[in-house]
Design an enzyme around this catalytic site. Structure first.
Site, PDB file in Angstrom:
ATOM      1  N   GLU A   1      30.546  43.802  44.274  1.00  0.00           N
ATOM      2  CA  GLU A   1      31.546  43.251  45.201  1.00  0.00           C
ATOM      3  C   GLU A   1      32.411  44.428  45.615  1.00  0.00           C
ATOM      4  OE1 GLU A   1      31.727  40.156  46.264  1.00  0.00           O
ATOM      5  OE2 GLU A   1      30.262  39.247  44.924  1.00  0.00           O
TER       6      GLU A   1
ATOM      7  N   CYS B   1      40.271  43.665  49.583  1.00  0.00           N
ATOM      8  CA  CYS B   1      39.022  44.013  50.275  1.00  0.00           C
ATOM      9  C   CYS B   1      38.877  43.239  51.573  1.00  0.00           C
ATOM     10  CB  CYS B   1      37.850  43.758  49.354  1.00  0.00           C
ATOM     11  SG  CYS B   1      37.945  42.174  48.534  1.00  0.00           S
TER      12      CYS B   1
HETATM   13  N1  LIG Z   1      34.436  42.568  47.300  1.00  0.00           N
HETATM   14  C1  LIG Z   1      35.341  42.188  46.417  1.00  0.00           C
HETATM   15  O1  LIG Z   1      35.295  41.093  45.863  1.00  0.00           O
HETATM   16  C2  LIG Z   1      36.485  43.104  46.071  1.00  0.00           C
HETATM   17  C3  LIG Z   1      37.633  42.563  45.543  1.00  0.00           C
HETATM   18  C4  LIG Z   1      38.681  43.414  45.203  1.00  0.00           C
HETATM   19  C5  LIG Z   1      38.568  44.766  45.376  1.00  0.00           C
HETATM   20  N2  LIG Z   1      37.431  45.288  45.897  1.00  0.00           N
HETATM   21  C6  LIG Z   1      37.352  46.725  46.137  1.00  0.00           C
HETATM   22  O2  LIG Z   1      37.832  47.448  45.007  1.00  0.00           O
HETATM   23  C7  LIG Z   1      38.355  48.710  45.423  1.00  0.00           C
HETATM   24  C8  LIG Z   1      39.705  48.955  44.796  1.00  0.00           C
HETATM   25  O3  LIG Z   1      39.658  48.892  43.430  1.00  0.00           O
HETATM   26  P1  LIG Z   1      39.663  50.187  42.485  1.00  0.00           P
HETATM   27  O4  LIG Z   1      40.390  51.291  43.143  1.00  0.00           O
HETATM   28  O5  LIG Z   1      40.094  49.711  41.155  1.00  0.00           O
HETATM   29  O6  LIG Z   1      38.101  50.539  42.501  1.00  0.00           O
HETATM   30  P2  LIG Z   1      37.322  51.637  41.648  1.00  0.00           P
HETATM   31  O7  LIG Z   1      35.934  51.646  42.178  1.00  0.00           O
HETATM   32  O8  LIG Z   1      38.052  52.915  41.567  1.00  0.00           O
HETATM   33  O9  LIG Z   1      37.351  51.048  40.147  1.00  0.00           O
HETATM   34  C9  LIG Z   1      36.834  49.772  39.857  1.00  0.00           C
HETATM   35  C10 LIG Z   1      36.480  49.712  38.378  1.00  0.00           C
HETATM   36  O10 LIG Z   1      35.405  50.616  38.127  1.00  0.00           O
HETATM   37  C11 LIG Z   1      35.711  51.418  36.996  1.00  0.00           C
HETATM   38  N3  LIG Z   1      34.992  52.690  37.104  1.00  0.00           N
HETATM   39  C12 LIG Z   1      35.371  53.811  37.748  1.00  0.00           C
HETATM   40  N4  LIG Z   1      34.433  54.769  37.620  1.00  0.00           N
HETATM   41  C13 LIG Z   1      33.418  54.219  36.908  1.00  0.00           C
HETATM   42  C14 LIG Z   1      32.145  54.679  36.474  1.00  0.00           C
HETATM   43  N5  LIG Z   1      31.716  55.897  36.740  1.00  0.00           N
HETATM   44  N6  LIG Z   1      31.358  53.833  35.758  1.00  0.00           N
HETATM   45  C15 LIG Z   1      31.752  52.568  35.512  1.00  0.00           C
HETATM   46  N7  LIG Z   1      32.952  52.076  35.898  1.00  0.00           N
HETATM   47  C16 LIG Z   1      33.768  52.889  36.590  1.00  0.00           C
HETATM   48  C17 LIG Z   1      37.219  51.529  37.040  1.00  0.00           C
HETATM   49  O11 LIG Z   1      37.719  51.905  35.791  1.00  0.00           O
HETATM   50  C18 LIG Z   1      37.605  50.128  37.435  1.00  0.00           C
HETATM   51  O12 LIG Z   1      37.589  49.281  36.315  1.00  0.00           O
HETATM   52  C19 LIG Z   1      38.418  48.630  46.931  1.00  0.00           C
HETATM   53  O13 LIG Z   1      37.340  49.344  47.494  1.00  0.00           O
HETATM   54  C20 LIG Z   1      38.277  47.148  47.206  1.00  0.00           C
HETATM   55  O14 LIG Z   1      37.796  46.819  48.481  1.00  0.00           O
HETATM   56  C21 LIG Z   1      36.389  44.480  46.258  1.00  0.00           C
END
Ligand SMILES: NC(=O)c1ccc[n+]([C@@H]2O[C@H](COP(=O)([O-])OP(=O)(O)OC[C@H]3O[C@@H](n4cnc5c(N)ncnc54)[C@H](O)[C@@H]3O)[C@@H](O)[C@H]2O)c1
Length: 475
Positions: free
Chosen positions: A247, A281
């Site tokens: 997502e 998002c």
């Molecule tokens: N489509 C949806 O339902 C939805 C909903 C909310 C947010 N988002 C998206 O989320 C993003 C914002 O959130 P963010 O800044 O926390 O995102 P992010 O991708 O930086 O982090 C998301 C999660 O991934 C983890 N993570 C980071 N690097 C990793 C790795 N190498 N391996 C495994 N896990 C890892 C982080 O610790 C965190 O828990 C935006 O792009 C937003 O659009 C999507």
């Protein structure tokens, strides 16, 4: 300040280090939590793996009662949890309260859905060779779910993974976002009050670089990830043989057609390009307006944007708070400045105070500006006129993302055309793309992800169909 425990196989635990969570509004410490050691991470994975068979066989009433309990307790503790979400995320308390209510509903839907979650019987004697044969088709959990969640909805997006996992009888390990782990730890506290067996859930607040080991572990066959596209696709590449749900992000568009109610459209676009400081998002990033009503729409939009109350997220009147960090706000400020340097006109905002960006509206944005084609994740709206409905819909599709789109129109024909033509996972007619009901299927196409959430969809996602054929029956 007390150091919060994390949750290891359903019990509180502490590791040998701790991390501090701060409020992005004023830098104040919100709380501290203990960080699991590698040995404790291993214990959580082993615990989830060991309980998986027992979990899949848990009676429906046990799962339903546990989920209903979580829903009730979230409602009872709503004020405290909303304040915590607001403090760790910087989200205005108004929106934080909304998030808690949604999580209450998400767990309630899960409790209801698990009671409806049954197998299906198919008669196979459609051909003479199968006389006396019947198939029982059930859905069984693929195994423990690894739930990796983002910072922007620190409770409800965790709920969207935990609730369906428990509803189908799958253990779940939550890896919350490092900026906002405290709400997930409170959810752990509530889950620990239920009768679920040890190993059904762990909440492991780990830094980014320690999540990769969990992703790799073969004992966690399902990875449900919500977050940014680069991290999501890197995970999918890392474990090509696992079931990975992504997502991801977007740069959602709202289309305002010439027959729209312009007052309503302007109000909704103003609010939902700025809600959660644009860190959703499906926040409106692009508004595409049919030429004949462009000026009239802008005339209504700008005062509505100027009227938004920006400030301290703890204040009940605040509508727009800070971004999650000053670094995030600096990036957004820079993207706005780059667009302006490329010829964009600033119609509102554009200023930064610490982690807070004033609600910003841009016109005449160059097509290749980051604010037009990337995900801004800040309170920035770009205005784009369209010569026709065809051009408007083509502009929505002119994006690498495709999560949801909103279309303001009174025409059923335009609505069905939008549903046919727009390359997105959800089309919202008469409102902004930011609308989401927690039980509906939710997810994107293109770079916005793979798979669907929403209670029923996630339950399907975490399970596979299994067929048992009965032979020699008198039907
Ligand atoms: N489509 C949806 O339902 C939805 C909903 C909310 C947010 N988002 C998206 O989320 C993003 C914002 O959130 P963010 O800044 O926390 O995102 P992010 O991708 O930086 O982090 C998301 C999660 O991934 C983890 N993570 C980071 N690097 C990793 C790795 N190498 N391996 C495994 N896990 C890892 C982080 O610790 C965190 O828990 C935006 O792009 C937003 O659009 C999507």
């Amino acid at each position: 300040m007390d150091v919060r425990s994390f949750w290891l196989n359903g019990s509180p635990a502490t590791g040998d280090s701790e991390l501090t969570v701060t409020n992005p509004h004023d830098g104040r410490e919100v709380g501290r939590h203990s960080v699991p050691t590698d040995a404790q991470v291993e214990e959580a994975v082993a615990g989830a793996h060991a309980v998986a068979k027992e979990a899949a066989a848990l009676p429906v009433h046990v799962r339903a009662e546990a989920l209903a309990h979580v829903s009730r307790r979230l409602a009872e503790r709503a004020d405290e949890i909303a304040r915590l979400i607001s403090a760790e995320n910087g989200k205005p308390i108004l929106w934080a309260r909304g998030e808690v209510s949604r999580a209450v509903a998400t767990f309630r839907f899960a409790a209801e859905e698990t009671r409806r979650w049954s197998g299906e019987v198919q008669r196979l004697d459609t051909e003479p060779a199968a006389n006396g044969r019947l198939a029982y088709v059930s859905r069984v959990p693929k195994g423990p779910v690894l739930a990796i969640t983002p910072f922007n909805f620190p409770l409800n997006l965790v709920a969207h993974k935990v609730a369906p996992a428990l509803a189908v009888g799958a253990p779940v390990i939550v890896k919350p976002a490092p900026a906002t782990p405290l709400s997930a730890l409170v959810l752990g506290e509530i889950l620990a009050e239920t009768d679920l067996p040890a190993g059904m859930f762990s909440v492991l607040p780990l830094p980014n670089e320690r999540a990769a080991a969990l992703v790799d572990d073969p004992r966690l066959p399902v990875v449900s990830f919500t977050g940014s596209a680069p991290v999501g696709y890197a995970i999918a590449d890392q474990v090509p043989r696992k079931h990975v749900t992504l997502e991801l992000g977007g740069n959602a568009a709202a289309v305002v057609l010439a027959d729209a109610d312009l007052d309503w459209a302007a109000q909704r676009v103003a609010l939902y390009s700025n809600y959660q400081a644009g860190q959703s998002c499906i926040a409106v990033q692009r508004v595409i307006v049919e030429q004949p009503v462009y000026d009239a729409f802008v005339e209504r939009l700008l005062p509505a944007v100027e009227a938004l109350v920006t400030g301290d997220p703890a204040d009940e009147k605040t509508q727009v708070g800070p971004l999650v960090s000053e670094a995030a706000a600096e990036r957004v400020e820079q993207w706005v400045q780059e667009a302006v340097a490329g010829g964009a006109r600033l119609l509102a905002g554009g200023t930064r105070d610490g982690a807070t960006i004033a609600p910003t509206v841009l016109a005449d944005v160059p097509q290749d500006a980051k604010v037009a084609c990337e995900e801004v994740f800040g309170p920035v709206l770009i205005l784009q006129p369209a010569a026709s409905i065809d051009e408007a819909y083509a502009m929505v599709n002119d994006s690498k993302y495709g999560l949801q789109a909103g279309v303001f129109t009174r025409s059923l024909d335009a609505a069905f055309r939008a549903n046919r033509e727009l390359e997105v996972g959800g089309v919202i007619i008469g409102d902004v793309p930011s609308y989401r009901a927690d039980q509906m299927p939710y997810g994107g196409v293109k770079d916005s992800g793979i798979g669907r959430e929403g209670l029923h969809s996630a339950m399907e996602d975490y399970t596979y169909e299994k067929v048992m054929v009965l032979t020699g029956l008198s039907l």
